[in-house]
Design an enzyme around this catalytic site. Structure first.
Site, PDB file in Angstrom:
ATOM      1  N   ASP A 106       0.820  -1.208   0.000  1.00 19.00           N
ATOM      2  CA  ASP A 106       0.000   0.000   0.000  1.00 19.00           C
ATOM      3  C   ASP A 106       0.857   1.263   0.000  1.00 19.00           C
ATOM      4  O   ASP A 106       0.499   2.269  -0.610  1.00 19.00           O
ATOM      5  CB  ASP A 106      -0.927   0.003   1.218  1.00 19.00           C
ATOM      6  N   GLY A 107       2.002   1.213   0.698  1.00 20.36           N
ATOM      7  CA  GLY A 107       2.877   2.381   0.725  1.00 20.36           C
ATOM      8  C   GLY A 107       3.408   2.736  -0.651  1.00 20.36           C
ATOM      9  O   GLY A 107       3.522   3.918  -0.995  1.00 20.36           O
ATOM     10  N   ASP A 160      -2.443  14.575  21.527  1.00 17.82           N
ATOM     11  CA  ASP A 160      -1.143  14.248  20.931  1.00 17.82           C
ATOM     12  C   ASP A 160      -1.060  14.722  19.488  1.00 17.82           C
ATOM     13  O   ASP A 160       0.022  14.783  18.917  1.00 17.82           O
ATOM     14  CB  ASP A 160      -0.911  12.738  20.969  1.00 17.82           C
ATOM     15  N   GLN A 212       4.568   9.475   4.935  1.00 20.25           N
ATOM     16  CA  GLN A 212       5.758   9.410   4.079  1.00 20.25           C
ATOM     17  C   GLN A 212       6.455  10.753   3.904  1.00 20.25           C
ATOM     18  O   GLN A 212       7.670  10.786   3.695  1.00 20.25           O
ATOM     19  CB  GLN A 212       5.370   8.850   2.704  1.00 20.25           C
TER      20      GLN A 212
END
Length: 289
Positions: free
Chosen positions: A69-70, A173, A244
């Site tokens: 998927d990346g 966060d 990314q």
């Protein structure tokens, strides 16, 4: 007339996919198409392949991605502005977006080249960082944009707005701004909802918020989302696109997010079913009994 006369092939740089890549290239070369291979392909087969240019890939009528998927996310950000459709061959772990199994690759590609396929358009996000009335950074995302603190175990404070309408002040966060595609990724782990890819919406998912009432909210993708970091001497935040691409943010920076002008075009075999992918890949729901 060939529906896809020029086909690009993008490959993850992993020796484990060499056999799959070789089989795909052999099949494509036997068809009446022109094939361009990217630097990942050339790195796996340096004696046989040369890397094409980015312009050649963007001019293709179809790009086939071999990897996880990346790999598809990276290719999607680069190719979506040119309107290039993408077909994914799964050589990763989950394979949620690259949905064609290697042992079904040739049959699936043959169906696509014959004109038997399902195409869907996935909305993408376009973002800019405003600092002192100037745009200092731009980025695009297929899955999500994430603002988080760079410091360990420390929350950040920020405000959210939809167009000019104030939503809330948050201490957390960070926050995930997710497309329907990204709703099954980091946002889902953060407690966000699953949004069908056909829905024109974006999810705002606070990450570990201080207030129990600070829950995810889904808004229209046709509106501008604004996230402004509050001032503070210890603000060290970062914005990440699809896990990314990273860009540092400063106190009082505003991240302005809209739907990207061009969607991501995904090509699937005719048997593709989104809910079957949810059941088989994420173990969501149940099969028929």
């Amino acid at each position: 007339m060939q529906r896809f006369p020029t086909i690009g092939v993008v490959a993850k740089r992993d020796d484990a996919i060499s056999d799959t890549l070789a089989a795909l290239l052999a099949y494509l070369r036997a068809q009446d198409v022109t094939v361009h291979t990217d630097a990942g392909c050339a790195a796996l087969m340096p004696e046989r392949l040369q890397a094409c240019t980015a312009e050649q890939l963007r001019a293709c009528s179809l790009v086939i991605v071999i990897g996880g998927d990346g790999t598809l996310l990276h290719a999607g950000r680069a190719l979506a502005p040119a309107g290039v459709p993408i077909l994914g061959i799964n050589q990763g772990r989950l394979g949620f977006m690259v949905d064609v199994a290697p042992d079904e690759m040739i049959a699936s590609v043959a169906e696509v080249l014959a004109g038997s396929f399902h195409e869907e358009q996935r909305i993408m996000l376009s973002a800019r960082v405003e600092r002192e009335d100037a745009t200092v950074k731009r980025m695009v995302a297929v899955n999500d944009l994430v603002i988080r603190n760079q410091a360990a175990i420390r929350m950040i404070e920020f405000e959210t707005a939809l167009d000019d309408g104030f939503i809330s002040t948050h201490r957390a966060d960070g926050i995930i701004i997710a497309t329907p595609t990204g709703s099954t990724a980091y946002a889902l782990s953060g407690g966000g909802p699953i949004i069908h890819p056909g829905v024109n919406a974006v999810a705002l998912v606070p990450i570990c918020p201080h207030a129990l009432s600070d829950r995810p909210v889904v808004v229209s993708a046709d509106r501008e989302i604004r996230v402004r970091l509050k001032d503070g001497p210890r603000v060290r935040a970062v914005c990440t696109a699809d896990g990314q691409q990273n860009d540092a943010l400063e106190a009082e920076d505003t991240l302005c997010i809209t739907r990207a002008e061009k969607p991501l075009r995904l090509v699937h075999p005719p048997s593709y079913n989104y809910f079957e992918v949810l059941r088989t890949k994420l173990h969501w729901g149940r099969d028929r009994v």
